[in-house]
Write a protein that holds these residues in place. Structure first.
Motif, PDB file in Angstrom:
ATOM      1  N   ASP A  36       0.920  -1.654   0.119  1.00 18.45           N
ATOM      2  CA  ASP A  36       0.032   0.014   0.061  1.00 18.45           C
ATOM      3  C   ASP A  36       0.448   1.095  -0.265  1.00 18.45           C
ATOM      4  O   ASP A  36       1.010   2.265  -0.732  1.00 18.45           O
ATOM      5  N   ASP A  37       2.106   1.384   1.031  1.00 20.26           N
ATOM      6  CA  ASP A  37       2.874   2.365   0.684  1.00 20.26           C
ATOM      7  C   ASP A  37       3.175   2.550  -1.016  1.00 20.26           C
ATOM      8  O   ASP A  37       4.171   3.804  -0.891  1.00 20.26           O
ATOM      9  N   GLU A  39       1.945   1.651  -3.125  1.00 19.36           N
ATOM     10  CA  GLU A  39       0.862   2.519  -4.383  1.00 19.36           C
ATOM     11  C   GLU A  39       0.537   4.005  -4.201  1.00 19.36           C
ATOM     12  O   GLU A  39       0.605   4.326  -4.661  1.00 19.36           O
ATOM     13  N   GLN A  40       0.847   4.287  -2.639  1.00 19.33           N
ATOM     14  CA  GLN A  40       0.436   5.581  -2.057  1.00 19.33           C
ATOM     15  C   GLN A  40       1.696   6.412  -2.775  1.00 19.33           C
ATOM     16  O   GLN A  40       1.960   7.932  -3.096  1.00 19.33           O
ATOM     17  N   GLU A  41       2.707   6.141  -3.074  1.00 15.18           N
ATOM     18  CA  GLU A  41       4.021   6.764  -2.982  1.00 15.18           C
ATOM     19  C   GLU A  41       4.030   7.151  -5.081  1.00 15.18           C
ATOM     20  O   GLU A  41       4.430   8.142  -5.094  1.00 15.18           O
ATOM     21  N   LYS A  44       1.324   9.686  -6.160  1.00 16.61           N
ATOM     22  CA  LYS A  44       1.445  10.924  -6.543  1.00 16.61           C
ATOM     23  C   LYS A  44       2.814  11.398  -7.239  1.00 16.61           C
ATOM     24  O   LYS A  44       2.687  12.956  -7.362  1.00 16.61           O
TER      25      LYS A  44
END
Length: 234
Positions: A36-37, A39-41, A44
């Motif tokens: 998940d980290d 994916e979020q990075e 952006k």
């Protein structure tokens, strides 16, 4: 247990997990949180344009490319055309000696040697003038260029190819000036106007139409204003 290899795929439906074997680079994830980290990075980061790559410059390289300039304020730099004959306005003389006397165009910035110890506050010229002025930080006026009508204020009609102090205004503190086609106006810190140069149309403000004025003279309207002011005070 370690998770299977997955690749990052983004779409309208949000991030999806895809097994390895596609075109994207595979990566091992040890947990859902790590995935998940990741994916979020990546969500952006803006999409890079094809064929363009970001360029970074190391700090030590940035210091090397800084331009070194003199730390002296008020230096005058000149460059460009120096003579009508050299820019196609007239036919260039065929004689080599005559050609050398025309001077040279300045293709890069140059300094006037006569102004080495002079700090310049303002540079003045005009769209139809072929003479120029500078005002120093001490309020002194210098002039050079064409001078057929005495527009340089030196008491003669000799052309000057380098700046020269206008001695007729040596006791005044000049704060502004203007160049006409063949005449010059100078304003002092006390509000007094001096003019010199061509006056066949009365452009010097002397109240008449005369031959060229070769040295600075008080503007007539300013003289009258000062006389009226003095009389009022009395």
């Amino acid at each position: 247990m370690p998770r299977k290899k997955v690749t990052d795929v983004s779409g309208n439906g949000g991030p999806k997990r895809k097994r390895g074997g596609g075109k994207k680079k595979d990566r091992e994830f040890s947990s859902d949180d790590e995935f998940d980290d990741f994916e979020q990075e990546n969500a952006k980061k803006p999409a890079a344009k094809a064929g363009l790559q970001p360029v970074t410059v190391a700090d030590d390289v940035k210091e090397k490319i800084n331009l070194e300039v003199p730390k002296v304020k008020g230096q005058l730099l000149v460059f460009g055309a120096t003579n009508w004959d050299l820019i196609g306005r007239k036919e260039v003389p065929k004689q080599q000696a005559a050609y050398r006397n025309l001077g040279q165009n300045l293709w890069g910035p140059h300094r006037y040697g006569c102004l080495d110890d002079v700090q310049v506050s303002c540079v003045v010229s005009g769209p139809c003038a072929a003479h120029s002025l500078i005002i120093t930080t001490e309020g002194k006026l210098w002039s050079w260029g064409r001078n057929e009508k005495g527009q340089l204020g030196h008491g003669d009609t000799k052309r000057l190819e380098a700046p020269k102090l206008v001695e007729g205004l040596g006791e005044e503190v000049i704060v502004a000036a203007a160049c006409g086609r063949n005449h010059t106006m100078a304003l002092t810190e006390n509000g007094t106007i001096y003019s010199f140069g061509e006056n066949k149309l009365g452009q010097l403000g002397q109240g008449n139409q005369t031959d060229p004025v070769l040295s600075p003279e008080l503007h007539l309207n300013e003289t009258r204003a000062r006389v009226r002011a003095s009389a009022t005070l009395l």
